[in-house]
Design an enzyme around this catalytic site. Sequence first.
Site, PDB file in Angstrom:
ATOM      1  N   LYS A 146       7.235   1.253   0.379  1.00 12.73           N
ATOM      2  CA  LYS A 146       6.990   2.375  -0.359  1.00 12.73           C
ATOM      3  C   LYS A 146       8.403   2.649  -1.277  1.00 12.73           C
ATOM      4  O   LYS A 146       9.318   2.306  -0.894  1.00 12.73           O
ATOM      5  CB  LYS A 146       6.905   3.629   0.462  1.00 12.73           C
ATOM      6  CG  LYS A 146       5.256   3.821   0.919  1.00 12.73           C
ATOM      7  CD  LYS A 146       5.256   4.995   1.588  1.00 12.73           C
ATOM      8  CE  LYS A 146       5.806   5.037   2.965  1.00 12.73           C
ATOM      9  NZ  LYS A 146       5.546   6.363   3.747  1.00 12.73           N
ATOM     10  N   SER A 221       0.467   8.253   3.188  1.00 16.94           N
ATOM     11  CA  SER A 221       1.439   7.934   2.106  1.00 16.94           C
ATOM     12  C   SER A 221       1.662   6.496   1.700  1.00 16.94           C
ATOM     13  O   SER A 221       2.190   5.982   0.509  1.00 16.94           O
ATOM     14  CB  SER A 221       2.670   8.743   2.270  1.00 16.94           C
ATOM     15  OG  SER A 221       3.378   8.091   3.363  1.00 16.94           O
ATOM     16  N   SER A 245       0.638   8.365   8.042  1.00 24.59           N
ATOM     17  CA  SER A 245       1.271   7.674   6.634  1.00 24.59           C
ATOM     18  C   SER A 245       0.675   6.198   6.863  1.00 24.59           C
ATOM     19  O   SER A 245       0.631   5.543   5.663  1.00 24.59           O
ATOM     20  CB  SER A 245       2.556   8.049   6.439  1.00 24.59           C
ATOM     21  OG  SER A 245       2.683   9.302   6.110  1.00 24.59           O
TER      22      SER A 245
END
Length: 541
Positions: A146, A221, A245
């Site tokens: 990420k 996420s 996530s």
Amino acid sequence: MKTVLIHKITIKEDENHYEGISFDVSEAAAVVTDDLLPDRLIDCLFGLYYKSKRKYISPPTNLLVCESATSLAEKIRNKTVSCEQVVQAFINRIEEINGVVNAIVGCRFDAAIQEAKSIDANIKNGLITDKTFEAKPFLGIPYTTKESSSCKGMRNTFGLIARQNKIAEEDADIVKLMTNAGAILVGVSNMPQLNMWQETDNPIYGRTNNPYDSTRNAGGSCAGDCAAIAAGGVPIAVGTDIGGSVRIPAFMNGIFGHKTTSGLISTKGLTNRTGLEKVTMLTAGTLTKTANDIAPLLKILVDKNVDKLKLDEKVNVKNIQVFYTLETEDLKISPFTPEMKNKIVKVVKHFENNSNIPPQKLDIPEFKFGGDLWRYWIRQEDNVNYARDFTGCTGKVNVFIEFLKLLIGQSNYNIGALLTIFNEKLPIKKKQWIETTTEQLLQRLMSKLGENAVLIYPSAPFTASYHNASVLRPWNFNYFAIWNALKFPVTQVPLGLDSQGLPLGIQVVAPPYQDHLCIAVAKELENAFGGYVPPFDLQTK
């Protein structure tokens, strides 16, 4: 009876009856007509809006991108392919699919190719030996993480306008570990603002789309990583998980996501974390297309703590006690669709037919408080204040004013961010009750699971919904969040596709430090149910 084709294996099944496990057809019909009506209505309305908006990803032109990381690493070691060929294949694939899924938001393609060429030269010159490959198990393998995980020289905005010009000055510890293992970072992926929502969308990079249906939620996420893996953009990724996530987007994108036992992996460089936090549910985790890649990748991430796990221990799955929970009594969660419940039942039936120990149903009353426990423990996180953190630590968000600004398109925050901040202001249950309930639930689970058992636990009431529909059902993530509050290891396992072509799946839970049991059961289910199914038709000659 109906016939289903899964990975070229034809099986026959009766969806309404499984020997030893009852599921009443009339009861299911009643659920569809009564309890499921609000969700059906939501899907119908959103479906009308998104009608004709769907985009499709093309099949890959190079089938190297369909292989696992361990398979590619072995081919590089055997000189069947070069590092440059592997890295270039995945870069080409990212360029093919990113216009549809919007998964990768920062690229380092030129640097990645140069690193791959350097490895190839050292292999050719004999500077890289078998010992090198043993020390660097993912030598030459491309991966992503990420954008919120610090990667030196790359943007590090967390999707926040206040940080839009922020460049990372050093690598997060997990990125350093991947580099030491020989892996090559090809880019950073999209995430929700500050990673705190069930759908990935932010004003810096926009929204990530599900590769199985671009009108559907790809999760949050780690949606960028998961969408990229599912679409063939990278073979593996490193994610983080504080409330699902890793597992939510792994579920929605049909891949494997493993949330590690908490406290084993450094958090330095992960979304404002220094690595010195004394209280945190956050842990890094693995994202892979196959269960066989989980343990090798996990060994890299746990680093010096690898001896605390049993990742090399052989597991006879037939001798594991399997418990299962079909659903909880959490009234804030949507009802299950029959398709989702049937899939869990089929998993239990598999173990009933193939284990030496019969599966046992496990209904613990405290399961319904999973969301309450998480909401309390997220507020105990060291140095976390969402009203402050969403400003990039430069001020404090007035959530009510921002809601008004959002209505006229003038807010720096999307609906997911504002709901996260608003949730921080809502009352929660008393400290004594939460801590007592947490301890009681821990003790109940530990007494049942011991050191040789897993729990099959639902992932969600239904497969990936349309974009933004999660705003109307915000508590469905409770099925994931409870395991952050308890700090148990969990593997999200894909179980094929539903009637709409969207990924199904379940969670496999084990007690702390028993990650190897989750992984062993994940491998068993992959063999039994086919695992990851590509969101495209493979073009073979």
